[in-house]
Design an enzyme around this catalytic site. Structure first.
Site, mmCIF file in Angstrom:
data_model
loop_
_atom_site.group_PDB
_atom_site.id
_atom_site.type_symbol
_atom_site.label_atom_id
_atom_site.label_comp_id
_atom_site.label_asym_id
_atom_site.label_seq_id
_atom_site.Cartn_x
_atom_site.Cartn_y
_atom_site.Cartn_z
ATOM 1 N N ALA A 1 -33.022 119.123 35.407
ATOM 2 C CA ALA A 1 -32.102 118.127 35.225
ATOM 3 C C ALA A 1 -31.036 118.856 34.280
ATOM 4 C CB ALA A 1 -32.639 116.831 34.542
ATOM 5 N N GLN A 2 -29.932 118.221 34.420
ATOM 6 C CA GLN A 2 -28.638 118.682 33.588
ATOM 7 C C GLN A 2 -29.061 118.538 32.297
ATOM 8 O OE1 GLN A 2 -24.960 116.814 34.561
ATOM 9 N NE2 GLN A 2 -26.083 114.934 35.532
ATOM 10 N N ARG A 3 -29.578 117.450 31.846
ATOM 11 C CA ARG A 3 -30.138 117.387 30.366
ATOM 12 C C ARG A 3 -30.914 118.596 29.638
ATOM 13 N NH1 ARG A 3 -33.016 113.567 32.942
ATOM 14 N NH2 ARG A 3 -34.972 113.451 32.748
ATOM 15 N N TYR A 4 -31.560 119.339 30.709
ATOM 16 C CA TYR A 4 -32.482 120.337 29.873
ATOM 17 C C TYR A 4 -31.721 121.777 30.273
ATOM 18 C CZ TYR A 4 -35.990 116.663 30.739
ATOM 19 O OH TYR A 4 -36.748 115.595 30.422
ATOM 20 N N THR A 5 -30.992 121.859 31.276
ATOM 21 C CA THR A 5 -30.419 123.425 31.509
ATOM 22 C C THR A 5 -29.281 123.517 30.693
ATOM 23 O OG1 THR A 5 -29.111 122.470 33.351
ATOM 24 C CG2 THR A 5 -31.242 123.421 33.698
#
Length: 753
Positions: free
Chosen positions: A117-121
């Site tokens: 998810a974009q909140r992790y990468t």
């Protein structure tokens, strides 16, 4: 006052609405621009990241930060779609020269959409992206308002390299699509230089420099040169890629897969074939891929005798180890219209774009130099009259007008002078100003020369292309190797050639046992049934069943039921005529010979190949007279063999096989002379035939007794084909069945001695 409502036919409105939507999808979503090779969303992502300061040397920032900026400022669509576009720009297995440097889970070759998810990468721009952004603030491109008019965004990025070819593009618009393959940077730059130096060069000459696409995988491009050249001439075609492999310790090691081919899918395809017994020569399948070896698939052959090249050729034809990729070089040209271009037109148009970009950059710099020289001229006047200038500024109400008039300065020069801080006045040294003037004068002269000279402009473009090729270029990844067409195994090639024995019962039930050391008579049969005939063959060959009326039926040996049970009736597999029974079975290679005969005393030699048919209703082989029956078919080993024919009267005739004609079908010639009247009266018929050769004896069965005629005694029954034959010994003239016994060579030699 009531406003008039505009009326429009529904057909016109829908047509116009559809056209507007189509053009939006084509121009603002699906097709790349020839200038920077990017679609709008990609361009906005790269620009937004540059505005956030996420260059190659910056610290990574959360991907959600970038996608939020893109959605909020430039691209009012779903953040999931924007993030997916970001992922594709970062995947080294999807893009030949990635534009984003990602940290975290950005997907794998096996599952490109398995990204986190974009909140992790986290991400930042890749160094290569600088080739698109380096000249952005230098007056090189036009700017336009964003979707709400509060910000400006570039209409195109000033690409220093032909990114449209380097990274390619795929997309589906309304009524059109694009599939541009990626290319090698160094080769493409060299082709650009060739075209700049020789504008009239042909596509054939460019093809020598740019011999084909270059995908992000090391799999081979096996498309013939002629087809690749045709693709470059038309802008359309198909590229074929094939996995590469090597043999290590007898095992097949696949070390590169075609572009966008997941190893998991290939493993599933191979495993499915193994499970379906379509790859009997492969006994094991392993995936040993790791960080050091991103692709390492192991196929373990059954033995060293397995033809590994043939196995791979079959897999290329039946799995994704070989794939075709469509080429459709459709893009938005400099005229703003979508068009399919050949390779020369693409390079030519991009060079036109690059020439225009460089010219604008030079002109922008020249304008700045001219403005700076103008300001320096004013500063020199200030330096020479510093005291008077300060006095005017301090004592006069409108110093600007007075300075302009007194020292003949422009409005720009005066504004600049008035904005100088007091502490800077001390720094206005004549020498420094004069040095800067000299440098800028020199630069101005050089810029004017380049702008006015096409040759100098081309030289500059070539120089910059070479610098970028040196900076971002690499060696070709996808080797160009011409290979023949891959072909799958025939069904018979996939089947093992193990020895088998086909067994036919009296009631027409068939089964197959493994090996040739089988005693079919001792096997279990259904009540009221018993052994009729057997044939030794191979699992990958066919069995030929001869019906009582002379038809030949064919079934593959491997498809027959196992001898562990009691088999299946042939009538369930074949369309035999009502009341028709089966006389026997034979098996062998297509060129193997077999004797067919009827109890009327006629027969011929045929081949297994001539008897085979795919028709379930059989093939007319032996012409059987009315009320006659076909006998057991007898295999022939050599042309030196002899035929022993026995009549119901107890006569036996032995003659050479070569005296019988070789036919594909028919009645044949007379084997033994049986008077027509006696046959029609049912008094005499041909009861059995046997094929004899060196070392073979004939065993006769009459009731519970049996009698063996040795090879040397067979001479007493020899004669020419068609004779009446010689009577058998009394007590063995009513022969029920015959058996050919093969004696060991040692015993034959002993008897001869």
């Amino acid at each position: 006052m009531v406003k008039e409502t505009e009326k429009l036919a529904l057909s016109k409105f829908t047509e116009q609405a559809y056209l507007d939507y189509s053009m939006y999808v084509i121009l603002d979503r699906a097709l790349p621009n020839i200038g920077d090779g990017l679609k709008p969303v990609q361009r906005r992502i790269v620009y937004a990241m540059s505005e956030l300061g996420l260059n190659a040397s910056a610290k990574y920032k959360k991907s959600v930060r970038t996608s939020g900026d893109v959605v909020g400022k430039f691209h009012p669509h779903g953040d999931a779609a924007v993030y997916e576009a970001m992922v594709l720009l970062s995947q080294s297995f999807s893009l030949r020269y990635p534009l984003i440097d990602g940290q975290g889970n950005w997907g794998t070759v096996d599952d490109p959409k398995s990204f986190g998810a974009q909140r992790y990468t986290e991400c930042r721009l890749d160094p290569y992206a600088q080739s698109l952004l380096q000249e952005l603030g230098q007056g090189t491109v036009d700017w336009r308002g964003n979707f709400d008019g509060t910000l400006l965004e570039p209409s195109i990025l000033p690409a220093r390299l032909p990114n449209v070819l380097l990274n390619g593009a795929t997309g589906i618009a309304v009524g059109m699509a694009t599939d541009i393959p990626p290319h090698n940077l160094r080769e493409t730059v060299e082709a650009c230089q060739k075209l700049l130096k020789e504008p009239k060069t042909t596509i054939e000459n460019l093809f020598k420099i740019l011999p084909g696409p270059d995908y992000p995988t090391e799999a081979e491009i096996t498309t013939p040169k002629e087809e690749l050249l045709e693709i470059y001439k038309t802008g359309k075609g198909s590229i074929r890629m094939r996995a590469t492999y090597e043999i290590q310790e007898g095992e097949i090691v696949i070390n590169a897969l075609p572009y966008q081919t997941p190893s998991t899918k290939v493993l599933e395809q191979v495993a499915a074939q193994m499970e379906a017994k379509k790859l009997p020569m492969i006994v094991d399948l392993r995936d040993e891929s790791d960080e050091k070896n991103p692709t390492r698939l192991i196929l373990v052959p059954k033995s060293n005798r397995v033809d590994r090249e043939a196995v791979m050729n079959h897999l290329f034809a039946t799995t994704d180890l070989q794939k075709n990729f469509r080429v459709n070089m459709n893009m938005i040209g400099l005229n703003g219209k979508p068009q399919v271009l050949d390779i020369k037109s693409i390079l030519k148009e991009w060079l036109k774009f690059r020439t225009r970009t460089v010219t604008r950059r030079l002109q922008h710099r020249l304008d700045w130099v001219m403005d700076r020289l103008h300001i320096l001229e004013g500063l020199m006047i200030v330096y020479l009259n510093i005291e008077e200038v300060i006095k005017i500024i301090r004592t006069k109400d409108e110093p600007k007008k007075i300075l302009q008039k007194k020292f003949r300065l422009s409005s720009v020069q005066v504004d600049w002078i008035l904005e100088i801080r007091l502490r800077q006045l001390a720094k206005l040294e004549e020498e420094k100003i004069r040095v800067e003037q000299i440098d800028l004068d020199s630069e101005k002269t050089e810029l004017e020369k380049i702008i006015k000279s096409k040759v100098r402009l081309k030289t500059l473009i070539i120089k910059e292309l070479r610098e970028d090729a040196e900076k971002y270029g690499d060696s070709r990844k996808s080797p160009l190797v011409e290979r023949g067409e891959a072909s799958a195994f025939d069904e018979t090639e996939l089947i093992s050639s193990d020895p088998v024995t086909v067994i036919l019962s009296q009631r027409g039930w068939v089964r197959v046992a493994k090996g040739h050391d089988v005693d079919p008579e001792s096997m279990n049969y259904r009540e009221g049934d018993g052994f009729l005939s057997s044939a030794k063959g191979r699992n990958n060959l066919n069995a030929i069943f001869i019906a009582s009326h002379g038809k030949a039926f064919t079934l593959p040996c491997h498809s027959l039921p196992s001898a562990r049970g009691q088999g299946e009736p042939l009538t369930g597999r074949l369309n035999a005529e009502s009341g028709e029974t089966f006389s026997g079975v034979v098996s062998g290679k297509d060129d193997s010979n077999v004797v067919l005969a009827s109890d009327a005393g006629y027969g011929f030699v045929s081949t297994i190949g001539d008897l085979q048919t795919k028709n379930k209703s059989g093939k007319a082989a032996l012409k059987v007279p009315e009320s006659a029956q076909a006998l057991f078919p007898q295999p022939v080993l050599t042309h030196e063999d002899q035929i022993a024919a026995i009549s119901s009267e107890g006569r036996m005739l032995v003659f050479p096989v070569k005296e019988l004609p070789e036919l594909a079908r028919g009645k044949g010639n007379k084997i033994i002379n049986i008077p027509k009247k006696r046959y029609q009266a049912g008094e005499e018929k041909l009861t059995a035939i046997a094929v004899l050769g060196e070392g073979r004896e004939l065993k006769l069965f009459s009731g519970k007794r049996h009698f063996t005629i040795k090879a040397k005694d067979l001479e007493n029954f020899e004669g020419s084909r068609g004779l009446r034959g010689t009577f058998l010994p009394k007590g063995f003239r009513n022969v029920d069945s015959v058996e050919v016994v093969t004696k060991p060579t040692a015993e034959i030699n002993k008897e001869e001695d």
